[in-house]
Every structure is written in C-alpha cells, then in structure tokens.
Design an enzyme around this catalytic site. Structure first.
Site, PDB file in Angstrom:
ATOM      1  N   CYS B 163       0.810  -1.223   0.000  1.00  0.00           N
ATOM      2  CA  CYS B 163       0.000   0.000   0.000  1.00  0.00           C
ATOM      3  C   CYS B 163       0.841   1.271   0.000  1.00  0.00           C
ATOM      4  O   CYS B 163       0.288   2.373   0.038  1.00  0.00           O
ATOM      5  CB  CYS B 163      -0.949  -0.023   1.188  1.00  0.00           C
ATOM      6  SG  CYS B 163      -2.016  -1.483   1.164  1.00  0.00           S
ATOM      7  N   HIS B 296      -1.685   8.371   6.163  1.00  0.00           N
ATOM      8  CA  HIS B 296      -2.095   7.075   5.617  1.00  0.00           C
ATOM      9  C   HIS B 296      -3.532   6.794   6.083  1.00  0.00           C
ATOM     10  O   HIS B 296      -4.365   6.387   5.302  1.00  0.00           O
ATOM     11  CB  HIS B 296      -1.124   5.998   6.085  1.00  0.00           C
ATOM     12  CG  HIS B 296      -1.293   4.685   5.405  1.00  0.00           C
ATOM     13  ND1 HIS B 296      -1.320   4.552   4.044  1.00  0.00           N
ATOM     14  CD2 HIS B 296      -1.457   3.425   5.902  1.00  0.00           C
ATOM     15  CE1 HIS B 296      -1.488   3.272   3.718  1.00  0.00           C
ATOM     16  NE2 HIS B 296      -1.576   2.576   4.834  1.00  0.00           N
ATOM     17  N   HIS B 332      -9.493   2.645   0.608  1.00  0.00           N
ATOM     18  CA  HIS B 332      -8.048   2.410   0.602  1.00  0.00           C
ATOM     19  C   HIS B 332      -7.709   1.836  -0.773  1.00  0.00           C
ATOM     20  O   HIS B 332      -7.994   0.667  -1.054  1.00  0.00           O
ATOM     21  CB  HIS B 332      -7.675   1.442   1.718  1.00  0.00           C
ATOM     22  CG  HIS B 332      -6.203   1.273   1.904  1.00  0.00           C
ATOM     23  ND1 HIS B 332      -5.268   1.675   0.965  1.00  0.00           N
ATOM     24  CD2 HIS B 332      -5.476   0.764   2.941  1.00  0.00           C
ATOM     25  CE1 HIS B 332      -4.053   1.404   1.404  1.00  0.00           C
ATOM     26  NE2 HIS B 332      -4.148   0.858   2.608  1.00  0.00           N
TER      27      HIS B 332
END
Lengths: 393, 410
Positions: B163, B296, B332
């Site tokens: 990610c 994040h 996400h």
C-alpha cells in the site's frame, strides 16, 4: 576503466543459493568449472522440448536463521532470500553487532520476476476452486504481497534503511541495482542489501511455457541441451552495496566499484538506437567509450539479434573485447540470473583474471592483461534494456 | 554536480467519483463517500462486502487507448485514463512525451486476470494453444502497456511495496530527474479491488462493516477502493523553458522498512518515522515548516495508533500540523492510494483548504490537529503525504507550494 562519481558505490558482499551450491565462493568455483546438468522438466507439465531442464533448490541452511515454527509460516521466497542475505552479510563481514548498531541505515531493495506466484496460487486456490465457497487461509495472506520477502529479511536482520521492491519484469534486477547504486551515490543511503530471487511451482512453469509460446520463441528454446540457457532455475543472489566511506570505515575489501546504470525502453530496436544507448552509457560513466575489457552478455530469451546489436554497439570503434556468458551455468533464473552476471564480473575483477570456463569461444584476452572493467548487458524480450559498468575497486 | 529540482506539471485521477482530478477534489469538498457493497462480491460471502468501485460504465467515454492497445486488465485501463489527463494537463504531446520515462506502483494490478488464469489452471481448462492472457497475468503488464501506449523510451520501472507503492513510485521517478537521467517522468499507479485482497483483509478484520472513521476511537477499519493517480514530473528548468503550469515542487521523499511485523504497523512508529524524516532531510525542511500531513489514515486500530506515534515523534507532542485522511471518501486504494493522496495534497496546497476527515471526531489523540467537520482553510507551503504497507514498507513524499520555488533554499 574510468568511472567517476562523487560518492562511488562498492560491492562488498555476495550471497548465493543455487541448485548446485550454497554461498558465493562455492557457487563461483562450480560455475568456473563448466556447464551444470539440471534435472528434466516434469513430464506432467508438458515439457517444451525433450531437452527441457529445470534447476530446483533443495537443501540450504534455513534452520540457521529460523525456528521450525517460524518456517511453517514462511514460503520459499522468504527463506531463500533470507538465507542468501545471511550469506551476503557473512561475506561482507557484517555481524549481528554491526547490524544492531547500524540497522537503521541498511536498506533493502528486492526484486523477483515470479517469486510470489507459488504463494499467490496457494493462497487463492481454496477460493477459486470452490467458486467462492471456501475462503483462503489467513496465514497465507501476507505472502501474496510481492514485498513480503523484503519485509521478512528486514525483520530478521533488523534493517530499517531505504526499502523497496522492484517488480518491473525481466529488467527488474537492473532497475534494482540502478536504484541502489543511485541511492548510495547520492549520499541518501550508506549501505543497501539488494536481493534477487525466484521460486518455481507447477503454475509458474506453466505460465513460462505459455508466455514463451505467445512470444514466438517456443521453438527456439532448449536447442542446445548442454547450454542451459533457457533452463528455468530457482535460487537467490544477494549483494551488499555500500559507500566508499562505509567500506573504508569497516576495513572491508570490495569486489568491485559500480559505475552507473543506463536503463530504458526500446521502441524500435535499430542499430542507431543501440548506438545511442551505448553512447549515453559511456557519457554517464564519463568515458569516451565503454573502456571495459570484457562484457557479460545476458543471452536472455530476447531475440538474439537485439543482444548481438547491443554487443556490437558496445564494441564499435573499440578493440575486440572478451565476452563472458553466464547463462550456460545459471540458466534463465529470472531476476537472480542478471545478479549472477554482475557477481561473476565483480569476482573476476577482484581476482584480476577471467574465468576460462565462462568465456565465449574466441574471445580470450591477451595473456597477462588483468581485466580493468566490465559492462553487463541486459536486453529484454519486451524492449527493456539495461547496462551496468563495473570497475576494479 | 548539483541535482535538478523536480516539479509537478500534470495530474490525472480516477476514483470512485469518476474520471478526473476535479471530480476527486469536488467529492472531497462535498464530503462524499463511494462506499457501497462491491458488485461482484456475493452478499454474505464475507463479514463485509463493502468497497468503493469506480463507475466503470461512465469511464468508457474516457478510454482512448487505440485499437491495438486495448487491454482486458482493469487497473491498466484506469492507469491510461489518468495518464491521458495528466499528460494533457501538462500540455505534452508527441516527441516531448515519448522522451519521458515512467515509474508505476501497484499491488493488485492484473490480479483479476491472474485469478482467472489460476482458476483455469486449477481446473485444467487451459488448452495448450491458449496464450491469450500470458502477458496480462503479470503485474508489470500495467507498466508495459502504459509505456507502449505513449511510446516512452526514457527510464521505466515498477515498484510493488504493497500500500505504499505509488508514493514510492513518485519518489523513484523524481530521482531519475534529479540525477539527469530524464527531464520528464510519468509516475503514479493504479489498482483495482481484488477479491483475493478483500478476502485477506476481511480475514484479519481490517474491512469495516459500516463506514471508515480515520483517527476516531470508534474506528472499525477501511474499505478497499480502486482508482488511479498519475503525475507528470518535470525538471524545473524544462518546465520553465516551455512555460508549463507548475502545481507543486517535489522537495523530497523517504523510504524505510519498519522491520516490526509482516502485516502490522509498529507499536512505537519509529521505523515508519524514518521515512518521514528522510523526506524532510532531502527537502531541507524542518518539521515545524510543514503545515499539512495527508496521513495514511486507514482507520484500522493499529495503523492509526502507529501514525499518532509517528506524528508525535517527528512533529512533537502537540504539533500544529493539520492532519487528514481521504480514505473514508475513496477507500483504501492499495497501490494507487499514495498517488491519489499526493494529488489531493497538491489540491490542498493549490486551494489553501483541507477537506475534512470524514466520519471522524479526531479523538484518537486530542492533542493532534485532525481536520474534521467542514474542513480547514489554511495556507499550505509545505505538505507531506505518507503511506505504509505490508511487510514493513513505508514511504513519504514532501511537496512544496509553487510560489515558494524561487525562495526555497534547496
């Protein structure tokens, strides 16, 4: 060879795991002795030809780094990369005490072409075979991340420096080396572990076969049963790359000094395009021409004419150069094979002589002239290319 | 030899709000969320089937890939749509863009094709002559296809650091310009919702069953989004020579490995903070000069606690820095998250406004300035975007406002 950088990067440690040896020194000794005979491709996977061969890694000292319990939740990519990293640290004389002190500054740049495929298949199989009725095992989930071996090595050895995973296919090793050298040269990272590894399984063999057929090279493969040039190989090769300051401070003797990497994408593989690449590579390394005394060719599954055009461009207006071919030994190992090209070049620069068993026919150097530098070439099937020059440390 | 400075001259995005950077930005301003049940996940098949898909039907009009370059791989299609926008915004065409390089980052690109390939293999359905998807079922298909579409011949590469991938890709691309290897780089990444990833994140209880609440004590996890973010980076000299519009300067980036756990962020945030500090060091910017952090902010229990530790470690116990997360809006987006968040950060710099962190009271740590409610009007000179991923991967990007380019002492 004249390679000029403000902060040159040095190769100070090599770790290797191959189907025929563990550790770099035994690997190079075996490689220098001549071609390796690999096992036949499994009959139940439709061998591409009767001569098709495979090199699987069976025994390597993973228990040295992990407990049985730890090993149960790791895949082969993780263990191969970890053990080869251990070998590289030993070779570079980097012990646990040093890693504890300097681990925040030791980076990890990893690469693999297909190393994650067996674990993705294992993880996904319950889902895809049951058409969604069975769920995957959560314990296998981390292993679908391509960078999991990188993370495992960082975790095992306490490495928190610059860290990434290159996944750009057939040129990914050149990209990884280029990025590592660039980070060291720029002063951002004093030391980086670069690892390349591949693992094989039935599905990755199947994919390779289908891929070859699609690109029309199926019939070219395995023409020479002695060459191994197209044998798929498992294994890992790991480098410790560090700055001159770091190497001097530790008092370690480097194998070789890195030049800069030239990489890009060929849209038209013409002779002028290859000449332009050679010219740019020479310019990047601040020489009038590539003053290497030998070349290490990739002999990859790329069209042979592209490889030959690249070599011709590199030797244009130059004296004939010796050519080292590592494919007959290391096969088509995906990402780790280019690492072994570089490792062989570095070892020969350190030794001050070329290994006769790796020389292409008719390219032996003049007696008594130690090699001064090497250029390693990669030309990929899909048009990617990479050049890396090395000089004597 | 002094390194070249790097600026952003083009941006392109695809998100659950549709194609275009402006749609992404307007969605954030309107406090919208794309969360809904994922169309291809059977109801009840997982503890949660929520996600944020892109509007595939509406995207068709944006696809201009050329007949021979059409691909069945969905993430690659998103990458091309975003790349078209970024290149058009940068005003580049023909030989100028062909000389460029390209660095992309992804986690799940090609995963649906790979899944079908594996299903056929498992069921022995692949005939000997079936070679249709051999190229597509490899992750670098996205890179190969984008490079082929624009006939790029500069340095090209791809990273896959879970990610944190596309934040890493932007920094990697900037390095090619700094070192003089390229004047222009196309960079970013695209990802799709993968059932494999969804199943995995569900199995470790990371997927929310209602909404995502980053930095809220009642947070229950994230939902996976899909999309693409692409940026055109250019050397400052090159951009100025052709009078290109400059949206931001890439001042620095940093990478690290937390070396703590393969799937969890660390407890003390120290490994993650190394990436942020490296970005600040490269940019020559002190922590107190940074006014905005695009976090994040996954809304998982562990990530948000770790991120609080990172912020306190780098910026102090009660920092002024404004902090937000856009993951409650667009999900996400895995490997594409960093690029989309970098674009959102640049829009915050451009507008002097930070959209709120959706569904959050910001009570994870009262001392932090989490942007909630109606957002925050704030002039942003320097901003950070940070991304963390599986296997300890951490990346951070430091951006500067374009009006400071002639003042910055970098």
């Amino acid at each position: 060879m004249t390679i000029s950088q403000s902060r040159p990067a040095f190769l100070t440690g090599i770790g290797a795991i191959t189907p025929f040896a563990n550790g770099w020194s035994p690997t190079f000794q075996a490689a220098s002795a001549g071609p390796i005979r690999y096992a036949p491709w499994p009959a139940d996977l439709e061998p591409p030809t009767a001569n098709a061969a495979l090199g699987l890694v069976k025994d390597y000292p993973k228990e040295k780094y992990f407990t049985d319990r730890q090993l149960r939740v790791m895949d082969k990519a993780m263990t191969l990369a970890s053990v080869a990293t251990g070998f590289a640290f030993e070779d570079a004389k980097i012990d646990e005490a040093y890693r504890t002190e300097a681990g925040d500054e030791i980076g990890t740049i990893f690469t693999s072409m297909r190393g994650e495929v067996p674990s993705i298949y294992r993880y996904c199989s319950p889902l895809i075979v049951s058409n969604g009725k069975s769920l995957p095992n959560p314990a296998h989930f981390p292993m679908i991340a391509r960078n999991v071996a990188c993370g495992q090595v960082a975790l095992r050895f306490g490495l928190r420096g610059w860290s990434t995973m290159i996944a750009s296919g057939e040129l990914s090793t050149m990209h990884a080396l280029g990025r590592a050298v660039s980070l060291v040269e720029s002063g951002k990272a004093p030391m980086i572990v670069v690892a390349a590894y591949e693992t094989l399984s039935k599905i990755s063999l199947h994919h390779a076969r289908v891929f070859w057929r699609k690109h029309g090279i199926y019939d070219q493969l395995f023409q020479d049963p002695q060459s191994n040039a197209d044998a798929l190989i498992e294994g890992a090769c790991v480098f410790v790359i560090e700055s001159e300051d770091s190497a001097l401070r530790r008092g370690v003797t480097p194998y070789a000094r890195f030049g800069r990497v030239t990489q890009g994408q060929l849209q038209q593989p013409t002779a002028p395009a290859f000449r332009d690449i050679a010219r740019r590579h020479a310019a990047k390394n601040e020489t009038d021409r590539i003053a290497a005394s030998f070349l290490v060719s990739s002999r990859q599954n790329s069209p042979a004419e592209n490889e030959q055009a690249m070599l011709a461009a590199l030797t244009e207006n130059a004296s004939p150069l010796s050519e080292i071919r590592t494919r007959p030994i290391f096969g088509d190992g995906g990402s780790q094979t280019p690492m072994f090209q570089v490792a062989c070049a570095a070892q020969m620069l350190k030794d001050g002589k070329l290994a006769a068993g790796l020389l292409a026919p008719g390219t032996a150097p003049a007696d008594g002239v130690p090699p001064s530098g090497a250029t390693v070439t990669q030309v990929g099937l899909l048009g990617g290319y990479g050049l890396l020059s090395l000089g004597r440390a | 030899m002094s390194e070249k400075r790097v600026v952003v001259t083009g941006m392109g995005a695809v998100s659950c709000f549709g194609a275009g950077v402006e749609r992404l930005w307007q969605g954030l301003l309107d406090k919208k969320s794309g969360i809904r049940p994922v169309s291809f996940l059977a109801p009840g098949s997982y503890r949660s089937t929520l996600g944020a898909e892109v509007p595939w039907t509406a995207l068709a009009e944006h696809e201009d890939c050329g007949g021979e370059l059409q691909t069945p791989e969905e993430a690659t299609r998103l990458a091309l749509i975003a790349a078209n926008e970024a290149i058009a915004q940068a005003g580049l065409a023909g030989p100028a863009i062909e000389a460029a390089g390209c660095v992309l980052g992804t986690l799940c690109s090609s995963s649906r094709v790979t899944a079908e390939y594996m299903r056929q293999f498992a069921l022995s359905e692949i005939a000997r002559a079936d070679t249709t998807d051999a190229d597509v079922a490899i992750v670098s298909h996205q890179l190969n296809h984008v490079v082929g579409r624009y006939r790029l011949h500069g340095p090209v590469s791809m990273v896959s650091t879970a990610c944190s991938s596309s934040t890493d890709a932007i920094g990697y691309a900037a390095d090619f310009i700094r070192s003089g290897d390229a004047e222009i780089m196309l960079c970013g990444g695209a990802d799709i919702i993968s059932e494999f990833a969804h199943a995995g994140f569900c199995s470790v209880f990371s997927i929310t069953r209602d909404v995502a609440r980053p930095f809220d004590k009642s947070r229950t996890g994230f939902f996976i989004g899909e999309g693409a973010g692409m940026l055109v980076l250019e050397s400052l000299e090159h951009a100025r020579a052709r009078r290109a519009n400059i949206y931001a300067e890439v001042l620095g980036y940093g990478l690290s490995n937390a070396a703590f756990h393969l799937t969890a962020t660390s407890e003390d945030g120290s490994g993650e903070a190394l990436a942020v500090r490296r970005a600040l060091t490269e940019g020559g910017i002190a922590p107190e000069q940074v006014s905005y952090l695009n976090a994040h902010g996954t809304a998982t229990h562990h990530n948000d606690l770790t991120e609080v530790q990172v912020i306190r470690s780098v910026f102090g116990a009660a920092p002024k820095i404004a902090i937000s997360s856009i993951k409650a809006n667009i999900g996400h987006c895995m490997g594409a998250a960093g690029a989309l968040e970098a674009i959102a950060t640049i829009k915050c710099i451009e507008h002097g406004f930070i959209p709120p962190t959706l569904n959050s009271s910001g009570d994870v740590d009262e001392a932090l300035n989490i942007v909630i409610g109606d957002g925050l009007h704030l002039p942003v000179n320097y901003a950070l975007s940070e991304s963390f991923g599986f296997a300890g991967a951490c990346s951070a990007l430091l951006l500067g406002a374009p009006h400071l380019i002639d003042q910055a002492s970098v």
